[in-house]
Design an enzyme around this catalytic site. Sequence first.
Site, PDB file in Angstrom:
ATOM      1  NE  ARG A 184      -2.704   0.968   3.606  1.00 22.66           N
ATOM      2  CZ  ARG A 184      -3.712   0.858   4.468  1.00 22.66           C
ATOM      3  NH1 ARG A 184      -4.964   0.964   4.070  1.00 22.66           N
ATOM      4  NH2 ARG A 184      -3.449   0.600   5.733  1.00 22.66           N
TER       5      ARG A 184
ATOM      6  NE  ARG B  59      -1.736   4.253   7.033  1.00 23.77           N
ATOM      7  CZ  ARG B  59      -2.969   3.765   7.168  1.00 23.77           C
ATOM      8  NH1 ARG B  59      -3.855   3.884   6.190  1.00 23.77           N
ATOM      9  NH2 ARG B  59      -3.328   3.164   8.284  1.00 23.77           N
TER      10      ARG B  59
HETATM   11  P1  ADP Z   1      -8.475  -0.377   4.344  1.00 27.17           P
HETATM   12  O1  ADP Z   1      -9.106   0.965   4.176  1.00 27.17           O
HETATM   13  O2  ADP Z   1      -9.469  -1.447   4.691  1.00 27.17           O
HETATM   14  O3  ADP Z   1      -7.326  -0.371   5.286  1.00 27.17           O
HETATM   15  P2  ADP Z   1      -7.458   0.020   1.630  1.00 27.17           P
HETATM   16  O4  ADP Z   1      -8.667   0.371   0.839  1.00 27.17           O
HETATM   17  O5  ADP Z   1      -6.507   1.102   1.959  1.00 27.17           O
HETATM   18  O6  ADP Z   1      -7.889  -0.817   2.945  1.00 27.17           O
HETATM   19  O7  ADP Z   1      -6.686  -1.147   0.840  1.00 27.17           O
HETATM   20  C1  ADP Z   1      -5.466  -1.715   1.340  1.00 27.17           C
HETATM   21  C2  ADP Z   1      -4.481  -1.925   0.176  1.00 27.17           C
HETATM   22  O8  ADP Z   1      -4.962  -2.962  -0.681  1.00 27.17           O
HETATM   23  C3  ADP Z   1      -4.312  -0.695  -0.715  1.00 27.17           C
HETATM   24  O9  ADP Z   1      -2.988  -0.654  -1.183  1.00 27.17           O
HETATM   25  C4  ADP Z   1      -5.304  -0.929  -1.844  1.00 27.17           C
HETATM   26  O10 ADP Z   1      -4.890  -0.275  -3.046  1.00 27.17           O
HETATM   27  C5  ADP Z   1      -5.266  -2.446  -1.987  1.00 27.17           C
HETATM   28  N1  ADP Z   1      -6.561  -3.046  -2.347  1.00 27.17           N
HETATM   29  C6  ADP Z   1      -7.797  -2.612  -2.015  1.00 27.17           C
HETATM   30  N2  ADP Z   1      -8.778  -3.439  -2.489  1.00 27.17           N
HETATM   31  C7  ADP Z   1      -8.111  -4.442  -3.135  1.00 27.17           C
HETATM   32  C8  ADP Z   1      -8.542  -5.628  -3.838  1.00 27.17           C
HETATM   33  N3  ADP Z   1      -9.845  -5.948  -3.956  1.00 27.17           N
HETATM   34  N4  ADP Z   1      -7.584  -6.416  -4.355  1.00 27.17           N
HETATM   35  C9  ADP Z   1      -6.264  -6.116  -4.209  1.00 27.17           C
HETATM   36  N5  ADP Z   1      -5.801  -5.023  -3.574  1.00 27.17           N
HETATM   37  C10 ADP Z   1      -6.699  -4.183  -3.031  1.00 27.17           C
HETATM   38  P1  ADP Z   2      -6.811   1.075   7.952  1.00 33.38           P
HETATM   39  O1  ADP Z   2      -7.606   1.742   6.848  1.00 33.38           O
HETATM   40  O2  ADP Z   2      -5.582   0.456   7.436  1.00 33.38           O
HETATM   41  O3  ADP Z   2      -7.621   0.140   8.775  1.00 33.38           O
HETATM   42  P2  ADP Z   2      -7.105   3.553   9.312  1.00 33.38           P
HETATM   43  O4  ADP Z   2      -6.592   4.645   8.454  1.00 33.38           O
HETATM   44  O5  ADP Z   2      -8.559   3.339   9.345  1.00 33.38           O
HETATM   45  O6  ADP Z   2      -6.345   2.226   8.903  1.00 33.38           O
HETATM   46  O7  ADP Z   2      -6.601   3.746  10.799  1.00 33.38           O
HETATM   47  C1  ADP Z   2      -5.246   3.943  11.117  1.00 33.38           C
HETATM   48  C2  ADP Z   2      -5.088   4.038  12.638  1.00 33.38           C
HETATM   49  O8  ADP Z   2      -5.828   5.161  13.110  1.00 33.38           O
HETATM   50  C3  ADP Z   2      -5.639   2.855  13.416  1.00 33.38           C
HETATM   51  O9  ADP Z   2      -4.707   1.785  13.501  1.00 33.38           O
HETATM   52  C4  ADP Z   2      -5.920   3.508  14.766  1.00 33.38           C
HETATM   53  O10 ADP Z   2      -4.724   3.692  15.502  1.00 33.38           O
HETATM   54  C5  ADP Z   2      -6.430   4.876  14.373  1.00 33.38           C
HETATM   55  N1  ADP Z   2      -7.895   4.880  14.207  1.00 33.38           N
HETATM   56  C6  ADP Z   2      -8.598   5.116  13.058  1.00 33.38           C
HETATM   57  N2  ADP Z   2      -9.917   5.026  13.291  1.00 33.38           N
HETATM   58  C7  ADP Z   2     -10.071   4.720  14.612  1.00 33.38           C
HETATM   59  C8  ADP Z   2     -11.188   4.470  15.458  1.00 33.38           C
HETATM   60  N3  ADP Z   2     -12.450   4.505  14.998  1.00 33.38           N
HETATM   61  N4  ADP Z   2     -10.934   4.195  16.768  1.00 33.38           N
HETATM   62  C9  ADP Z   2      -9.695   4.162  17.261  1.00 33.38           C
HETATM   63  N5  ADP Z   2      -8.604   4.363  16.513  1.00 33.38           N
HETATM   64  C10 ADP Z   2      -8.773   4.643  15.200  1.00 33.38           C
END
Ligand code: ADP
Ligand code: ADP
Length: 214
Positions: free
Chosen positions: A127, A160
């Site tokens: 990512r 990140r």
């Molecule tokens: P989340 O918000 O649940 O943490 P993201 O939308 O940021 O997840 O996706 C995590 C990583 O996987 C990103 O690098 C994104 O581009 C990639 N990704 C998202 N959906 C898919 C998919 N269906 N297949 C493969 N890679 C994906």
């Molecule tokens: P991802 O999409 O990969 O799941 P996020 O961007 O949603 O990651 O979140 C990154 C970090 O921000 C989490 O690991 C947590 O530390 C914090 N965070 C985000 N949303 C919440 C929430 N609703 N409650 C507590 N911590 C949060």
Amino acid sequence: MKIIMLGAPGAGKGTQAKMIADQYGIPHISTGDIFRANIKEQTELGMEAKTYMDKGALVPDELTVKILLDRVAKDDCKSGYVLDGFPRTIPQAEVLDKAVKELNETIDYAINVEVPDENIIKRMSGRRACLACGATYHVEHVPPKKEGICDRCGKELVLRDDDKPETVKKRLEVYHAQTQPLIEYYNKKNILKEVDGTKDMKDVFADIVKILGA
Ligand code: ADP
Ligand code: ADP
Ligand code: ZN
């Protein structure tokens, strides 16, 4: 339409939430993006949130809930929103329920994007994020047009800090302990929908559109 995205870190919640927001004309609200914007601006909130995020821990409910409630009270949320990364704990879900109820409204769907842990670690190391505009890429699955540069705003893409494998493992543990129980919570409320997040992202989105209606 009010939608909650559930799923492990890296399941594709953000990717799908952005597509939903575009298609249905509702704001995409990511608590993670709000925290990262605050870290970038070095606000007090950002500095506090960072201490938890860097460890792969959750930011305390008290802090997170306040931010979310302020955000959904804004005018652009009147016709709905898609929440990405909130709620992450049962107490957060309860606060959201109460706030929505006070407005005589309801959450329409909680969509669980299901991806096994094995796939997650691989996905996260690929990512790349734009901290300027919130766009997300993947070195293999969603490469930017120019390596390391955001298509949307031209700023530099980063891995990140919390997407390093050790932190991802910790975040997955936290997910299973604190966030996964929300699946049953929304199932009991009869608004849970599940999609297979291992599919190609366009196919995942098509499954979501089938649930939401075009
Ligand atoms: P989340 O918000 O649940 O943490 P993201 O939308 O940021 O997840 O996706 C995590 C990583 O996987 C990103 O690098 C994104 O581009 C990639 N990704 C998202 N959906 C898919 C998919 N269906 N297949 C493969 N890679 C994906
Ligand atoms: P991802 O999409 O990969 O799941 P996020 O961007 O949603 O990651 O979140 C990154 C970090 O921000 C989490 O690991 C947590 O530390 C914090 N965070 C985000 N949303 C919440 C929430 N609703 N409650 C507590 N911590 C949060
Ligand atoms: Zn950008």
